[in-house]
Design an enzyme around this catalytic site. Structure first.
Site, PDB file in Angstrom:
ATOM      1  N   GLY A  28       2.843  97.560   4.860  1.00  0.00           N
ATOM      2  CA  GLY A  28       1.916  96.838   6.032  1.00  0.00           C
ATOM      3  C   GLY A  28       0.958  97.965   6.794  1.00  0.00           C
ATOM      4  O   GLY A  28       0.872  97.190   8.080  1.00  0.00           O
ATOM      5  N   ASN A  69      -1.926  98.861   6.448  1.00  0.00           N
ATOM      6  CA  ASN A  69      -3.491  98.299   6.568  1.00  0.00           C
ATOM      7  C   ASN A  69      -3.283  97.093   7.622  1.00  0.00           C
ATOM      8  O   ASN A  69      -4.137  97.012   8.419  1.00  0.00           O
ATOM      9  CB  ASN A  69      -4.105  97.951   5.272  1.00  0.00           C
ATOM     10  CG  ASN A  69      -4.573  99.358   4.597  1.00  0.00           C
ATOM     11  OD1 ASN A  69      -5.753  99.681   5.373  1.00  0.00           O
ATOM     12  ND2 ASN A  69      -4.164  99.744   3.709  1.00  0.00           N
ATOM     13  N   ARG A  76      -0.290  90.027  -5.291  1.00  0.00           N
ATOM     14  CA  ARG A  76      -0.378  88.786  -6.130  1.00  0.00           C
ATOM     15  C   ARG A  76      -1.748  88.656  -6.587  1.00  0.00           C
ATOM     16  O   ARG A  76      -2.591  88.500  -5.561  1.00  0.00           O
ATOM     17  CB  ARG A  76       0.244  87.785  -5.719  1.00  0.00           C
ATOM     18  CG  ARG A  76       1.706  87.749  -5.116  1.00  0.00           C
ATOM     19  CD  ARG A  76       2.892  87.894  -6.370  1.00  0.00           C
ATOM     20  NE  ARG A  76       2.947  86.890  -7.334  1.00  0.00           N
ATOM     21  CZ  ARG A  76       3.419  87.151  -8.297  1.00  0.00           C
ATOM     22  NH1 ARG A  76       4.084  88.171  -8.637  1.00  0.00           N
ATOM     23  NH2 ARG A  76       3.462  86.045  -9.389  1.00  0.00           N
ATOM     24  N   LEU A  86      -4.662  86.223  -7.335  1.00  0.00           N
ATOM     25  CA  LEU A  86      -4.805  84.672  -6.960  1.00  0.00           C
ATOM     26  C   LEU A  86      -5.620  84.050  -8.019  1.00  0.00           C
ATOM     27  O   LEU A  86      -6.631  84.687  -8.583  1.00  0.00           O
ATOM     28  CB  LEU A  86      -5.474  84.904  -5.596  1.00  0.00           C
ATOM     29  CG  LEU A  86      -4.691  85.464  -4.395  1.00  0.00           C
ATOM     30  CD1 LEU A  86      -5.503  85.710  -3.174  1.00  0.00           C
ATOM     31  CD2 LEU A  86      -3.474  84.356  -3.963  1.00  0.00           C
ATOM     32  N   ASN A 130     -10.336  92.140   0.558  1.00  0.00           N
ATOM     33  CA  ASN A 130      -9.252  93.107   0.035  1.00  0.00           C
ATOM     34  C   ASN A 130      -9.726  94.321   0.222  1.00  0.00           C
ATOM     35  O   ASN A 130     -10.829  94.736   0.344  1.00  0.00           O
ATOM     36  CB  ASN A 130      -9.070  92.750  -1.645  1.00  0.00           C
ATOM     37  CG  ASN A 130      -7.897  93.232  -2.180  1.00  0.00           C
ATOM     38  OD1 ASN A 130      -7.133  93.517  -1.282  1.00  0.00           O
ATOM     39  ND2 ASN A 130      -8.068  94.151  -3.281  1.00  0.00           N
ATOM     40  N   HIS A 146      -8.890  98.225  -1.455  1.00  0.00           N
ATOM     41  CA  HIS A 146      -8.485  99.125  -2.559  1.00  0.00           C
ATOM     42  C   HIS A 146      -8.368 100.419  -2.602  1.00  0.00           C
ATOM     43  O   HIS A 146      -9.498 100.746  -1.957  1.00  0.00           O
ATOM     44  CB  HIS A 146      -9.155  98.326  -3.783  1.00  0.00           C
ATOM     45  CG  HIS A 146      -8.473  98.848  -4.904  1.00  0.00           C
ATOM     46  ND1 HIS A 146      -7.219  98.809  -5.593  1.00  0.00           N
ATOM     47  CD2 HIS A 146      -8.929  99.948  -5.900  1.00  0.00           C
ATOM     48  CE1 HIS A 146      -7.070  99.275  -6.897  1.00  0.00           C
ATOM     49  NE2 HIS A 146      -7.866 100.074  -6.915  1.00  0.00           N
ATOM     50  N   ASP A 166      -9.136  93.400  -8.295  1.00  0.00           N
ATOM     51  CA  ASP A 166      -9.893  94.541  -7.694  1.00  0.00           C
ATOM     52  C   ASP A 166     -11.366  94.326  -7.882  1.00  0.00           C
ATOM     53  O   ASP A 166     -12.106  95.471  -8.221  1.00  0.00           O
ATOM     54  CB  ASP A 166      -9.287  95.914  -8.014  1.00  0.00           C
ATOM     55  CG  ASP A 166      -7.768  95.922  -7.456  1.00  0.00           C
ATOM     56  OD1 ASP A 166      -7.612  95.252  -6.555  1.00  0.00           O
ATOM     57  OD2 ASP A 166      -6.935  96.536  -8.329  1.00  0.00           O
ATOM     58  N   GLU A 220      -8.497 104.286   4.783  1.00  0.00           N
ATOM     59  CA  GLU A 220      -8.457 102.726   4.700  1.00  0.00           C
ATOM     60  C   GLU A 220      -8.342 101.988   6.071  1.00  0.00           C
ATOM     61  O   GLU A 220      -8.755 100.957   6.294  1.00  0.00           O
ATOM     62  CB  GLU A 220      -7.399 102.347   4.024  1.00  0.00           C
ATOM     63  CG  GLU A 220      -7.434 102.893   2.447  1.00  0.00           C
ATOM     64  CD  GLU A 220      -6.179 102.481   1.713  1.00  0.00           C
ATOM     65  OE1 GLU A 220      -5.628 101.015   1.662  1.00  0.00           O
ATOM     66  OE2 GLU A 220      -5.463 103.308   0.755  1.00  0.00           O
TER      67      GLU A 220
END
Ligand code: GAR
Length: 220
Positions: free
Chosen positions: A14, A16, A97, A99, A113, A115, A151, A180
């Site tokens: 966690g 980010n 996960r 989705l 998201n 990456h 991604d 990030e």
């Protein structure tokens, strides 16, 4: 100021998530973190969020069973939690996960998201190993709207770093992670301020002000 209500989905440490929470601490930041959800009960990020006073929830995907039925039930529970929190934007932050197209469609334009590569290169896992193996000289991270493929999806922002000759996957990962933590809150801020959105044509609407060129090796 009415703030954008942001929920964060995590599966692990966690960092980010923490960057998003820390940015939202500034009262001038236009987003507030209303919920952190982990699909793993042992995610390290849960205690960090709790220590920051952010509401957390564990929705363990394993408790819904395997196969398409399990996935559907897991996503239904997730959707319910996000709606109960009145989330305007959902940020995946190390959420591991995939989705479903249905879930992604329900949250179209409101699901993003991060990456650790310059997408569309190096999707999936073992990104830093693959980056080094490919011998690229610039690497980085990408924030993007989520599409059903892993991604992938319209790109919102990217930050690049130089790959050093002596890099190991760990040293490269650390250099990218620093970026990030800068890029993700900045993208959320711009979405909250209405500077970035997903158009009906699937393209990102953005007014960009990028920096100069990054070159590796740098010109003498
Ligand atoms: C981050 O590097 C993030 O970009 C990556 O997982 C890490 C999570 O770290 N995400 C992906 O690889 C998504 N495909 P964090 O839990 O400390 O934020």
């Amino acid at each position: 100021m009415t703030k954008l209500r942001v929920a964060i989905l995590i599966s692990g440490r966690g960092s980010n998530m923490k960057a998003l929470i820390d940015a939202a601490r500034d009262e001038r930041h236009p987003a507030e973190i209303v919920l952190v959800v982990s699909n793993r009960p042992d995610a390290g990020g849960l205690s960090i969020a709790e220590a920051s006073g952010v509401k957390t929830l564990t929705i363990d995907h394993k408790s819904f069973g395997r196969g398409p039925d399990g996935k559907r039930l897991f996503e239904a529970a997730l959707s319910e939690a996000l709606k109960a929190a009145r989330a305007d934007l959902v940020c995946l932050a190390g959420f591991m996960r995939l989705l479903s197209a249905e879930f992604v469609g329900d949250w179209r334009g409101r699901l993003i998201n991060i990456h650790p590569s310059l997408l569309p290169a190096f999707k999936g896992l073992d990104v830093h190993e693959e980056t080094l193996r490919a011998g690229v000289k610039l690497a980085g991270c990408t924030v993007h709207f989520v599409s059903p493929e892993m991604d992938a999806g319209p790109i919102i922002g990217q930050a690049a770093v130089c790959v050093h000759a002596a890099d190991t996957p760990d040293t490269l990962a650390a250099r990218i992670l620093e970026q990030e933590h800068r890029l993700y809150p900045e993208c959320v801020r711009r979405i909250a301020e209405g500077e970035i959105s997903l158009g009906g044509d699937g393209l990102v609407r953005i007014s960009q002000a990028g920096g100069g060129a990054l070159s590796n090796p740098a010109p003498r």
